[in-house]
Write an enzyme that holds these catalytic residues in place. Structure first.
Site, PDB file in Angstrom:
ATOM      1  N   GLY A  88     -42.206 -26.517  28.960  1.00 35.16           N
ATOM      2  CA  GLY A  88     -42.805 -26.165  27.664  1.00 35.16           C
ATOM      3  C   GLY A  88     -42.446 -27.215  26.621  1.00 35.16           C
ATOM      4  N   GLY A 119     -36.580 -28.336  29.959  1.00 36.01           N
ATOM      5  CA  GLY A 119     -35.671 -27.200  30.077  1.00 36.01           C
ATOM      6  C   GLY A 119     -34.891 -27.223  31.377  1.00 36.01           C
ATOM      7  N   GLY A 124     -35.296 -25.797  34.277  1.00 31.41           N
ATOM      8  CA  GLY A 124     -36.092 -25.992  35.492  1.00 31.41           C
ATOM      9  C   GLY A 124     -36.443 -27.467  35.679  1.00 31.41           C
ATOM     10  CG  ASP A 172     -36.761 -20.629  25.537  1.00 31.28           C
ATOM     11  OD1 ASP A 172     -37.526 -20.341  24.606  1.00 31.28           O
ATOM     12  OD2 ASP A 172     -37.129 -20.749  26.709  1.00 31.28           O
ATOM     13  NE  ARG A 201     -48.711  -1.014   6.210  1.00 35.30           N
ATOM     14  CZ  ARG A 201     -49.884  -1.581   5.964  1.00 35.30           C
ATOM     15  NH1 ARG A 201     -49.962  -2.894   5.821  1.00 35.30           N
ATOM     16  NH2 ARG A 201     -50.971  -0.852   5.862  1.00 35.30           N
ATOM     17  CG  MET A 256     -42.161 -17.429  22.442  1.00 38.97           C
ATOM     18  SD  MET A 256     -42.800 -19.107  22.622  1.00 38.97           S
ATOM     19  CE  MET A 256     -44.453 -18.767  23.203  1.00 38.97           C
ATOM     20  NE  ARG A 291     -39.019 -19.793  30.146  1.00 39.85           N
ATOM     21  CZ  ARG A 291     -40.223 -20.027  30.657  1.00 39.85           C
ATOM     22  NH1 ARG A 291     -40.673 -19.317  31.646  1.00 39.85           N
ATOM     23  NH2 ARG A 291     -40.974 -20.991  30.160  1.00 39.85           N
ATOM     24  NE  ARG A 314     -50.792  -2.231   9.963  1.00 38.55           N
ATOM     25  CZ  ARG A 314     -50.827  -0.975   9.528  1.00 38.55           C
ATOM     26  NH1 ARG A 314     -49.982  -0.084  10.026  1.00 38.55           N
ATOM     27  NH2 ARG A 314     -51.681  -0.590   8.597  1.00 38.55           N
ATOM     28  CD  GLN A 335     -41.812 -17.431  18.346  1.00 39.25           C
ATOM     29  OE1 GLN A 335     -40.653 -17.108  18.532  1.00 39.25           O
ATOM     30  NE2 GLN A 335     -42.797 -16.930  19.057  1.00 39.25           N
TER      31      GLN A 335
END
Ligand code: F6P
Length: 418
Positions: free
Chosen positions: A10, A155, A157, A203, A238, A245, A247, A330, A338
């Protein structure tokens, strides 16, 4: 040395600053700088044709780097392209790159890249590179261009993939030789591949570094969104449930909660202890309302779950707030807002310093040294063994899977370790 730089996984803000910095540091140190487009996918695809037109001048050997670097910084000339120009490569010249994934670049090609969002050289999640055939093609493509070192920004991986590639490299070279795809001389000259990893991810989920490149920018985006939500939430009295995000990592949610004044938040590493957690959440929010708060903000990390590992979804949280507390609620899912956009100052400074360090690491590497990951710890740019960092990161996921949340938290946050 010929150094190629690629971005993988990503995208994150600051990846272009990594490329710029590594390209310039490579040139300053007398190396050739190359980029690989589309991450590992580009490595596998290689160049469909030889580079017929562009023939850059040889890199300027530069032995007196520290002195030069000091002058550049002193004169604020870093990036003016005049001091040590390596010619204009294919990016700046605008020549078509169709069918060419491994491209030599010069100083001017990366001019101004520090402030660009995403990754200009492209990224992909390559299925091919996961196969041995794919990695064999990748090795062949690198050897054809004479490249002997790789800077990978991605990242965990992507960095694991890099280390697998390096470990396999001697066998890949042997296979290419047996298949007659490379000469004896190429096999000897490319007996080892040097690799260094930089962590580009919003992340902030990598162990052994305090910050990953792009995380702070993403956090800024979330904070801005919270400010916007807060004003409308307050106007209508409200509640908002915000999904962010990350992960399997709760860093963005946790820090956004601190920076944005959340009433309650859910992160994977520390699910609510009480059962049912709905009671705990409602009690806290009810109390905040009782003391006069006009707005409610609940942050849900996308990987959040309860202690039994059942996912906690924003829509479900909304239903609870509506039904039990009668709050007009909401849901806002921030998504890729992001991740995109211009890097903040920290995501320009960090990758610039780390890109320079990456080139140093490659120049110092020998076949015996492990691949390094460039990190930052307590404000210092660090070099740690890549596989140690990856293993420690994996240990967090394992701890979560085993519902050992205390260990997960300790591994994630050094403060908890003491
Ligand atoms: O790892 C970065 C990240 O943005 C995660 O936070 C998120 O889960 C994932 O990538 C989204 O991936 P994609 O862009 O493929 O949807």
């Amino acid at each position: 040395m010929k150094i190629a730089i690629l971005t993988s996984g990503g995208d994150s803000a600051g990846m272009n600053a990594v490329v710029r910095s590594a390209v310039k540091a490579a040139i300053l140190k007398g190396c050739e700088a190359w980029i690989v487009r589309e991450g590992y996918e580009g490595l596998v695809r290689g160049n469909a044709e030889e580079s017929p037109i562009y023939n850059p001048p040889p890199a300027t050997p530069y032995s007196d780097f520290p002195e030069a670097a000091k002058n550049i910084i002193k004169n604020l000339r870093f990036g003016d392209g005049q001091l040590l120009k390596d010619g204009t490569g294919d990016y700046a010249s605008g020549r078509s790159l169709k069918g060419r994934y491994i491209v030599r670049v010069g100083w001017d090609d990366v001019r101004g890249w520090f402030s660009e969002g995403g990754t200009l050289i492209g990224t992909a999640r390559s299925k091919e590179f996961r196969t041995r055939e794919g990695r064999l093609a990748a090795a062949h493509n690198l050897i054809k261009e004479g490249i002997d070192a790789l800077v990978v920004c991605g990242g965990d991986g992507s960095l694991t993939g890099a280390d697998v590639f390096r470990a396999e490299w001697p066998q890949l070279v042997a296979d290419l030789l047996v298949q007659g795809k490379i000469t004896d001389e190429q096999a000897i000259n490319h007996s080892h591949l040097k690799i260094v990893g930089l962590v580009g991810s919003i992340d902030n989920d990598m162990s052994m570094t305090d910050l990953t490149i792009g995380a702070i920018t993403a956090l800024h985006r979330i904070c801005e969104a919270i400010d916007n939500i807060n004003s409308t939430a307050s106007s209508h009295s409200r509640a908002f449930v915000l999904e962010v995000m990350g992960r399997h990592c709760g860093w963005l949610a946790l820090l956004a909660g601190v920076a944005g004044g959340a009433d309650f938040l859910f992160i994977p590493e520390q699910p609510p202890k009480s059962k049912p957690w709905e009671d705990e959440m409602c009690a806290a929010i009810h109390q905040h309302r009782e003391v006069g708060k006009r707005k409610t903000l609940v942050i849900v990390a996308e990987g959040a779950h309860d202690i039994d590992l059942n996912p906690i979804r924003a829509e479900y949280v909304k239903d609870i707030l509506t039904e039990r507390l009668g709050l007009d609620t909401r849901v806002t899912t921030l998504g890729h807002i992001q991740r995109g956009g211009r890097p903040c100052a920290m995501d320009r400074i960090l990758p610039t310093l780390q890109g320079m360090k990456a080139v140093d690491a490659l120049l110092a590497a020998d076949p015996e040294t492990p691949s390094y990951m460039i990190g930052v710890q307590e404000n210092k740019i660090t070099m740690v063994p890549l596989m140690e960092a990856v293993a420690m990161t994996k240990a967090v996921s394992t701890a979560i899977e085993e519902r050992d949340f205390e260990t997960a938290m300790k591994l994630r946050d050094p403060e908890f370790r003491e």
